[in-house]
Design a protein around this motif. Structure first.
Motif, PDB file in Angstrom:
ATOM      1  N   ASP A   3       6.291  -4.286   7.331  1.00 17.85           N
ATOM      2  CA  ASP A   3       5.007  -4.127   7.999  1.00 17.85           C
ATOM      3  C   ASP A   3       5.112  -4.519   9.471  1.00 17.85           C
ATOM      4  N   THR A  51      -0.068   1.814   6.235  1.00 19.29           N
ATOM      5  CA  THR A  51      -0.494   0.827   5.244  1.00 19.29           C
ATOM      6  C   THR A  51       0.016   1.302   3.899  1.00 19.29           C
ATOM      7  N   LYS A  52      -0.244   0.540   2.848  1.00 20.40           N
ATOM      8  CA  LYS A  52       0.233   0.964   1.528  1.00 20.40           C
ATOM      9  C   LYS A  52      -0.469   2.229   1.046  1.00 20.40           C
ATOM     10  N   PRO A  62       5.940  -0.375  -4.452  1.00 23.99           N
ATOM     11  CA  PRO A  62       4.631  -0.235  -3.812  1.00 23.99           C
ATOM     12  C   PRO A  62       4.323  -1.304  -2.761  1.00 23.99           C
ATOM     13  N   ASP A  63       4.851  -2.505  -2.920  1.00 24.95           N
ATOM     14  CA  ASP A  63       4.575  -3.586  -1.971  1.00 24.95           C
ATOM     15  C   ASP A  63       5.674  -3.741  -0.914  1.00 24.95           C
TER      16      ASP A  63
END
Length: 72
Positions: free
Chosen positions: A13, A24-25, A54-55
């Protein structure tokens, strides 16, 4: 492209925030405001070292890491 990160403990990020677009996600917004957001039919996905993660944006960048962002 290959990017060399010289500082330790930099997240994906933090890295992407240095570039001229927003990520962003759930959404990618290009420098020309082209928008790619997850919907019921398409999904923004992150693959860290070929594993869906995903993170990924919250994780530190490690040597030899490979991040692929897909919109399908």
């Amino acid at each position: 492209s290959v990017i060399y990160v010289k500082r330790e403990a930099i997240t994906w990020d933090q890295f992407f925030k240095t570039l001229p677009f927003s990520l962003t996600k759930d959404c990618l917004v290009t420098g020309t405001n082209e928008t790619f957001c997850s919907t019921s039919t398409k999904k923004l996905q992150f693959f860290l070292n070929n594993i869906e993660t995903p993170d990924a944006l919250d994780l530190d960048i490690n040597p030899n890491d490979y991040l692929e962002v897909r919109y399908e």
